[in-house]
Write a protein that holds these residues in place. Structure first.
Motif, PDB file in Angstrom:
ATOM      1  N   VAL A  82       0.740  -0.674  -0.279  1.00 17.62           N
ATOM      2  CA  VAL A  82       0.145  -0.051  -0.140  1.00 17.62           C
ATOM      3  C   VAL A  82       0.575   1.353   0.072  1.00 17.62           C
ATOM      4  O   VAL A  82       2.091   1.243   0.034  1.00 17.62           O
ATOM      5  N   PHE A  83       0.468   2.058  -0.852  1.00 17.17           N
ATOM      6  CA  PHE A  83       0.922   3.573  -0.549  1.00 17.17           C
ATOM      7  C   PHE A  83       0.271   4.646   0.269  1.00 17.17           C
ATOM      8  O   PHE A  83      -0.686   4.692   0.534  1.00 17.17           O
ATOM      9  N   LEU A  84       1.392   4.954   1.536  1.00 12.84           N
ATOM     10  CA  LEU A  84       0.883   5.846   2.104  1.00 12.84           C
ATOM     11  C   LEU A  84       0.459   7.417   2.676  1.00 12.84           C
ATOM     12  O   LEU A  84       1.534   7.648   1.914  1.00 12.84           O
ATOM     13  N   GLN A  85      -0.362   7.712   1.961  1.00 14.62           N
ATOM     14  CA  GLN A  85      -0.759   9.228   1.593  1.00 14.62           C
ATOM     15  C   GLN A  85      -0.369  10.225   1.968  1.00 14.62           C
ATOM     16  O   GLN A  85      -0.526  10.290   3.452  1.00 14.62           O
ATOM     17  N   ASP A  86       0.692  11.603   1.779  1.00 10.58           N
ATOM     18  CA  ASP A  86       1.515  12.389   2.889  1.00 10.58           C
ATOM     19  C   ASP A  86      -0.005  13.317   3.373  1.00 10.58           C
ATOM     20  O   ASP A  86      -1.058  13.379   2.888  1.00 10.58           O
ATOM     21  N   ARG A  87       0.455  13.732   4.318  1.00  9.68           N
ATOM     22  CA  ARG A  87      -1.116  14.378   4.980  1.00  9.68           C
ATOM     23  C   ARG A  87      -1.023  15.914   4.502  1.00  9.68           C
ATOM     24  O   ARG A  87      -2.783  16.265   4.171  1.00  9.68           O
ATOM     25  N   ALA A  88      -0.372  16.039   3.984  1.00  7.09           N
ATOM     26  CA  ALA A  88      -1.021  17.578   3.166  1.00  7.09           C
ATOM     27  C   ALA A  88      -1.314  17.168   1.685  1.00  7.09           C
ATOM     28  O   ALA A  88      -2.211  18.006   1.666  1.00  7.09           O
ATOM     29  N   VAL A  89      -1.575  16.451   1.125  1.00  5.57           N
ATOM     30  CA  VAL A  89      -1.974  16.063   0.232  1.00  5.57           C
ATOM     31  C   VAL A  89      -3.440  15.538   0.590  1.00  5.57           C
ATOM     32  O   VAL A  89      -4.952  15.972  -0.367  1.00  5.57           O
ATOM     33  N   THR A  90      -3.926  14.741   1.484  1.00  3.17           N
ATOM     34  CA  THR A  90      -5.008  14.671   2.057  1.00  3.17           C
ATOM     35  C   THR A  90      -5.886  15.578   2.573  1.00  3.17           C
ATOM     36  O   THR A  90      -6.773  15.848   1.936  1.00  3.17           O
ATOM     37  N   VAL A  91      -4.987  16.704   3.431  1.00  2.00           N
ATOM     38  CA  VAL A  91      -5.977  17.818   3.702  1.00  2.00           C
ATOM     39  C   VAL A  91      -5.941  19.000   2.572  1.00  2.00           C
ATOM     40  O   VAL A  91      -7.264  19.764   2.338  1.00  2.00           O
ATOM     41  N   ALA A 179       1.944  12.016   9.574  1.00  4.63           N
ATOM     42  CA  ALA A 179       0.161  12.848  10.360  1.00  4.63           C
ATOM     43  C   ALA A 179       0.635  11.418  11.810  1.00  4.63           C
ATOM     44  O   ALA A 179       0.182  10.809  11.704  1.00  4.63           O
ATOM     45  N   GLY A 180       0.518  12.170  12.997  1.00  5.65           N
ATOM     46  CA  GLY A 180       0.568  11.524  14.607  1.00  5.65           C
ATOM     47  C   GLY A 180      -1.178  10.613  15.338  1.00  5.65           C
ATOM     48  O   GLY A 180      -1.735  11.723  13.728  1.00  5.65           O
ATOM     49  N   PRO A 181      -1.125  10.605  15.843  1.00  8.82           N
ATOM     50  CA  PRO A 181      -2.199  10.192  16.562  1.00  8.82           C
ATOM     51  C   PRO A 181      -3.040  10.927  16.489  1.00  8.82           C
ATOM     52  O   PRO A 181      -2.775  12.562  17.022  1.00  8.82           O
ATOM     53  N   GLY A 182      -4.587  10.940  15.930  1.00 11.98           N
ATOM     54  CA  GLY A 182      -4.936  12.322  16.041  1.00 11.98           C
ATOM     55  C   GLY A 182      -4.997  13.148  14.752  1.00 11.98           C
ATOM     56  O   GLY A 182      -5.484  13.849  14.029  1.00 11.98           O
ATOM     57  N   GLY A 183      -3.907  12.959  13.633  1.00 17.60           N
ATOM     58  CA  GLY A 183      -3.799  13.694  12.223  1.00 17.60           C
ATOM     59  C   GLY A 183      -3.480  15.050  12.566  1.00 17.60           C
ATOM     60  O   GLY A 183      -3.074  15.195  11.342  1.00 17.60           O
ATOM     61  N   ALA A 184      -2.380  15.162  13.511  1.00 15.00           N
ATOM     62  CA  ALA A 184      -2.063  16.170  13.902  1.00 15.00           C
ATOM     63  C   ALA A 184      -0.648  15.877  12.823  1.00 15.00           C
ATOM     64  O   ALA A 184       0.230  15.014  12.871  1.00 15.00           O
ATOM     65  N   ARG A 185       0.011  17.593  12.846  1.00 16.58           N
ATOM     66  CA  ARG A 185       1.982  16.964  12.025  1.00 16.58           C
ATOM     67  C   ARG A 185       2.810  16.629  12.575  1.00 16.58           C
ATOM     68  O   ARG A 185       3.039  16.405  13.504  1.00 16.58           O
ATOM     69  N   ARG A 186       3.375  15.983  12.420  1.00 11.91           N
ATOM     70  CA  ARG A 186       4.691  15.297  13.088  1.00 11.91           C
ATOM     71  C   ARG A 186       5.507  16.497  13.247  1.00 11.91           C
ATOM     72  O   ARG A 186       5.881  17.130  12.570  1.00 11.91           O
ATOM     73  N   SER A 187       6.578  16.276  13.903  1.00 10.91           N
ATOM     74  CA  SER A 187       7.650  17.192  14.078  1.00 10.91           C
ATOM     75  C   SER A 187       8.781  16.891  12.998  1.00 10.91           C
ATOM     76  O   SER A 187       9.700  17.458  12.456  1.00 10.91           O
ATOM     77  N   ARG A 188       8.615  15.313  12.226  1.00  7.56           N
ATOM     78  CA  ARG A 188       9.767  14.911  10.969  1.00  7.56           C
ATOM     79  C   ARG A 188       9.230  14.008  10.689  1.00  7.56           C
ATOM     80  O   ARG A 188       7.905  12.821  11.668  1.00  7.56           O
ATOM     81  N   ALA A 189       9.393  13.627   9.188  1.00  4.18           N
ATOM     82  CA  ALA A 189       7.889  12.321   8.664  1.00  4.18           C
ATOM     83  C   ALA A 189       8.983  11.099   9.126  1.00  4.18           C
ATOM     84  O   ALA A 189      10.377  10.509   8.806  1.00  4.18           O
ATOM     85  N   MET A 190       8.109   9.904   9.035  1.00  5.79           N
ATOM     86  CA  MET A 190       8.386   8.616   9.512  1.00  5.79           C
ATOM     87  C   MET A 190       7.780   8.183   8.803  1.00  5.79           C
ATOM     88  O   MET A 190       7.437   6.589   9.068  1.00  5.79           O
ATOM     89  N   ALA A 191       7.817   7.971   7.834  1.00  8.38           N
ATOM     90  CA  ALA A 191       6.647   7.150   6.865  1.00  8.38           C
ATOM     91  C   ALA A 191       7.087   6.377   5.970  1.00  8.38           C
ATOM     92  O   ALA A 191       8.508   6.078   6.025  1.00  8.38           O
ATOM     93  N   GLY A 192       6.280   5.060   6.277  1.00  8.32           N
ATOM     94  CA  GLY A 192       6.937   3.299   5.813  1.00  8.32           C
ATOM     95  C   GLY A 192       7.527   3.338   7.354  1.00  8.32           C
ATOM     96  O   GLY A 192       6.719   1.687   7.549  1.00  8.32           O
ATOM     97  N   ALA A 193       7.621   3.780   8.431  1.00  9.30           N
ATOM     98  CA  ALA A 193       8.197   3.202   9.448  1.00  9.30           C
ATOM     99  C   ALA A 193       6.828   2.347  10.587  1.00  9.30           C
ATOM    100  O   ALA A 193       6.040   2.689  10.596  1.00  9.30           O
ATOM    101  N   GLY A 194       7.740   1.672  11.311  1.00  8.89           N
ATOM    102  CA  GLY A 194       6.591   0.673  12.397  1.00  8.89           C
ATOM    103  C   GLY A 194       5.202   0.780  11.524  1.00  8.89           C
ATOM    104  O   GLY A 194       4.490  -0.222  12.407  1.00  8.89           O
ATOM    105  N   ARG A 195       4.884  -0.010  10.535  1.00  5.70           N
ATOM    106  CA  ARG A 195       4.124  -0.906   9.679  1.00  5.70           C
ATOM    107  C   ARG A 195       4.546  -2.316  10.512  1.00  5.70           C
ATOM    108  O   ARG A 195       5.590  -3.142  10.705  1.00  5.70           O
TER     109      ARG A 195
END
Length: 195
Positions: A82-91, A179-195
């Motif tokens: 799957v491709f995880l859409q960036d927060r900015a794109v979703t917004v 994006a962190g829990p609740g949809g807030a912007r993270r301090s730094r992108a961690m895309a793809g980690a922790g799946r």
């Protein structure tokens, strides 16, 4: 859920995206509305607006919560393709879908001040506050279950993450995406980690 590559958007981000666009125009309309005496007078207008703010926020916060919980409870783990859409794109996508009625809503809130000062603006702000509170509620669920909730982008063409077209959520680890829990912007992108 079909196999193969597809995009997922964060549920909380979809919910949270229009909150600011409702809150700030609502606050602006309410502020300007207090300058207009209106038919009812400022005091009654502000009191009516406060009641509308609370009611609108509560209704938006409560509506479809059972559906969100059902989808969250039955969510499956997202696959590796799957491709995880960036927060900015979703917004951006969510706000673009709403822009055609946000301006008329703001103008209606302004116009209503000639009858009931500030009430329309406070109603608009209440809708934004309710969405923000619902996103925080989703964030609490995500923290409690150590998982982020995602939905296929092709299932939410009208931006309804718990609508009839949505038949399932998927989950990832708590640090996936930007994006962190609740949809807030993270301090730094961690895309793809922790799946």
């Amino acid at each position: 859920m079909g196999r193969g590559a597809y995009a997922l958007a964060r549920v909380a981000v979809i919910v949270r995206a229009p909150a600011g666009w409702l809150w700030w125009p609502g606050v602006l309309a309410a502020g300007i509305g207090t300058l207009v005496p209106g038919l009812t007078g400022r005091r009654i207008g502000v009191l009516a607006g406060a009641a509308l703010f609370v009611i609108a926020g509560a209704v938006v916060f409560v509506v479809r919560r059972k559906r969100y919980l059902e989808l969250a409870r039955d969510a499956s783990r997202a696959g590796k393709t799957v491709f995880l859409q960036d927060r900015a794109v979703t917004v951006r996508t969510r706000r673009r879908a709403l822009r055609w009625w946000l301006l008329p809503a703001f103008l209606a809130a302004m116009g209503s001040s000639f009858a009931v000062p500030a009430a329309g603006g406070m109603l608009l702000a209440g809708l934004g506050a309710g969405l923000w509170a619902k996103a925080l509620w989703l964030g609490r669920w995500e923290r409690a279950h150590d998982a982020l909730l995602w939905v296929r982008t092709d299932r939410v063409p009208r931006g309804r993450p718990a609508g009839k077209a949505v038949d399932a959520y998927q989950t990832t680890g708590i640090v996936a995406g930007d994006a962190g829990p609740g949809g807030a912007r993270r301090s730094r992108a961690m895309a793809g980690a922790g799946r």
